[in-house]
Design an enzyme around this catalytic site. Structure first.
Site, short mmCIF file in Angstrom:
data_model
loop_
_atom_site.label_atom_id
_atom_site.label_comp_id
_atom_site.label_asym_id
_atom_site.label_seq_id
_atom_site.Cartn_x
_atom_site.Cartn_y
_atom_site.Cartn_z
N SER A 128 88.69 45.05 26.93
CA SER A 128 88.21 45.57 26.11
C SER A 128 88.45 47.02 27.36
O SER A 128 87.28 47.32 27.95
CB SER A 128 86.95 46.20 25.70
OG SER A 128 86.32 47.16 25.64
N LYS A 129 89.25 47.92 27.85
CA LYS A 129 89.40 49.02 28.16
C LYS A 129 88.27 49.94 27.24
O LYS A 129 87.66 50.87 28.75
CB LYS A 129 90.81 50.03 27.42
CG LYS A 129 92.07 49.94 28.17
CD LYS A 129 92.19 50.66 27.98
CE LYS A 129 94.28 50.67 28.22
NZ LYS A 129 95.08 50.86 28.17
N ARG A 130 87.83 50.48 26.86
CA ARG A 130 86.31 50.72 26.84
C ARG A 130 84.83 50.69 26.44
O ARG A 130 84.39 50.61 27.38
CB ARG A 130 86.21 50.96 24.72
CG ARG A 130 86.58 52.36 24.48
CD ARG A 130 86.19 52.54 23.30
NE ARG A 130 86.69 51.52 22.10
CZ ARG A 130 85.85 50.70 21.57
NH1 ARG A 130 84.65 50.94 21.15
NH2 ARG A 130 86.18 50.18 20.91
N LYS A 131 84.68 48.83 26.80
CA LYS A 131 83.60 48.11 27.07
C LYS A 131 83.57 48.02 28.16
O LYS A 131 82.34 47.71 29.06
CB LYS A 131 83.27 47.50 26.05
CG LYS A 131 82.89 47.50 24.39
CD LYS A 131 82.54 46.77 23.53
CE LYS A 131 82.42 46.57 22.23
NZ LYS A 131 83.88 45.59 21.41
#
Ligand code: GLU
Length: 484
Positions: free
Chosen positions: A242-245
């Site tokens: 995930s790009k965020r995590k």
């Protein structure tokens, strides 16, 4: 005329250079480098003006250069091929492959009602609409039959044509969309292999249909490419990265001090493995052994711990001089062309001493996993005041009378001990014995006083390099700290 594989890496510059993109770029590059006449092309797919940023284009080009993925052609810009995209659209339109459609998203939704079938219902197919400011162009997808994607990794993947809707190829603004622009460019560049992430597999049948329609419309026979959709990258929880995590930006790894050969070696293992049980293998071996047919289709775990371990192995395999040179962006960035983002050195330019660093480098080379960790391990050589870990100091000196006693004894002993690592070792061992402390325990207060930390390069070698006067000053100020 037969020629080697012509492959392209075709990123859209909409963000940081994702590690998955780096893997796609590498696998394309490997195929090209296996043949003397292989050709690796970089095509920046920059037609989505709302999402693209010029800095991301620079990021892609810099990251590719860092990884050593050199180009045979390009970088090309998809936007430079706009005229060809329009020409393709016109050719398809005049051969009856496209039709105008003025449905809005709401119209399509309203007609669907409870029917959950995804996609467009073909409402405008027979309406014979003309071009206007509100009409998009859709492709007339055949209703029956199947489209089979020959995928080197997955085998034949069949898509029932009835599940593919009449997709938009050009918006009412005239902008040609991804599928058609991508295929037009691949035909133009005579691409033989399309190697990209698994998320593009559903696009492949549409692109094959467009490719065939273009062959018909232009009355030529450009051979369809072979496809290879690379396995998904997943995190420790086996979820898609995930790009965020998850740390997915290649730039971040470079900033942290992963080196390109280690990173490339690691990327090669994401879905593929070399023969034998060695995973750390030279690039030449990877080029020689790599086969798209051997790439697995199961998700590949992007294991940062393993990457870190491999990076450490690569650092240890360097010569001393190579290691020193590799450290420059993190320890003496003013001497380096490239610098990591937001990683100032703990010392000023005048405080750094390249000769001292050259002496301590071998001590850290044995211990460090990423180059970004080097500065904090050696800062005490260059800073007048050590950056004291107060909690550590409290533990091994402040609240420990034997630690304080050892510091006082060391201060007395250091004034006349021969100043070399082995004499210092013997002296501290002896002082420890006198206080019923083993060597490890006896080192801790001295290390903390001198370096500010409980871990670091070997203590006695460090003391030798630091010099008697500075070492003693630090013991003094540590003792003074206790009586404050
Ligand atoms: N531009 C697409 C992307 O960045 C890649 C398309 C392709 O490789 O065909 O995901």
């Amino acid at each position: 005329m037969p020629h080697g594989p012509r492959v392209r890496f075709a990123p859209s510059p909409t963000g940081y250079f994702h590690v998955g993109s780096a893997r796609s770029a590498l696998f394309n590059w490997l195929l090209a480098r296996q043949s003397p006449d292989g050709c690796f092309i970089l095509r920046i797919e920059d037609t989505d003006a709302d999402r693209n940023r010029e800095e991301w284009v620079d990021g892609i080009i810099q990251a590719m250069a860092w990884l050593g993925l050199d180009l045979d052609e390009g970088p090309f810009r998809q936007s430079d091929n706009h005229a060809a995209h329009l020409e393709a659209t016109q050719a398809l339109l005049s051969r009856g492959f496209l039709y105008y459609c003025d449905c809005t998203g709401d119209d399509v939704q309203a007609r669907k009602g409870e029917n959950k079938t995804p996609g467009y219902d073909g409402y405008c197919r027979e309406r014979g609409l003309a071009r206007s400011a509100t009409t998009a162009l859709r492709f007339k997808t055949p209703h029956d039959g199947v489209t089979t994607v020959h995928d080197l990794i997955r085998g034949d993947v069949e898509f029932a044509n009835s599940t593919i809707d009449d997709f938009v190829v050009a918006k009412s603004s005239g902008a040609v969309l991804y599928a058609l622009a991508n295929v037009t460019d691949d035909r133009h560049d005579a691409i033989t292999h399309v190697i990209r992430g698994e998320e593009h597999l559903p696009n492949a049948p549409k692109q094959m249909m467009l490719w065939r329609a273009l062959n018909d419309a232009f009355a030529d026979e450009v051979a369809l490419p072979v496809y290879a959709h690379l396995p998904l990258l997943v995190n420790e929880q086996r979820k898609k990265l995930s790009k965020r995590k998850d740390p997915v930006a290649t730039e971040t790894y470079r900033d942290e001090g992963y080196i390109a050969p280690a990173f490339v070696n690691y990327l090669a293992l994401l879905g593929w493995s070399p023969r034998g049980d060695q995973e750390i293998v030279p690039l030449s071996t990877i080029i020689e052994q790599f086969r798209l047919e051997d790439v697995s289709h199961s998700p590949a775990f992007f294991d940062v711990k393993k990457l870190r371990h491999m990076n450490g192995e690569y650092l240890r395999a360097m010569s001393r001089d190579e290691f020193i040179a590799a450290c420059a962006p993190w320890v003496a960035p003013w001497t380096s062309e490239w610098r990591p983002t937001d990683r100032p050195t703990p010392w000023g330019r005048d405080e750094f001493d390249a000769e001292v660093f050259a002496r301590v480098a071998p001590l850290v080379q044995e211990r460090v996993a990423v180059l970004g960790d080097v500065a904090a391990m050696v800062d005490f050589f260059f800073l007048d005041d050590v950056d004291m870990d107060v909690a550590a100091f409290e533990k091994v000196v402040g609240s420990d009378p034997s630690g304080r006693a050892l510091l006082a004894a060391a201060l007395a002993r250091f004034s006349d001990v021969a100043w070399d690592a082995s004499s210092l070792h013997a002296a501290v061992e002896e002082l420890g014995e006198g206080l019923a402390m083993n060597l490890r325990k006896a080192q801790a207060p001295i290390r903390c006083a001198v370096t500010g930390k409980l871990v670091g390069p070997p203590l006695f070698e460090s003391l030798e390099i630091l010099g008697r006067a500075r070492a003693m000053r630090r013991l003094e100020s540590a003792l003074a700290r206790c009586s404050d």
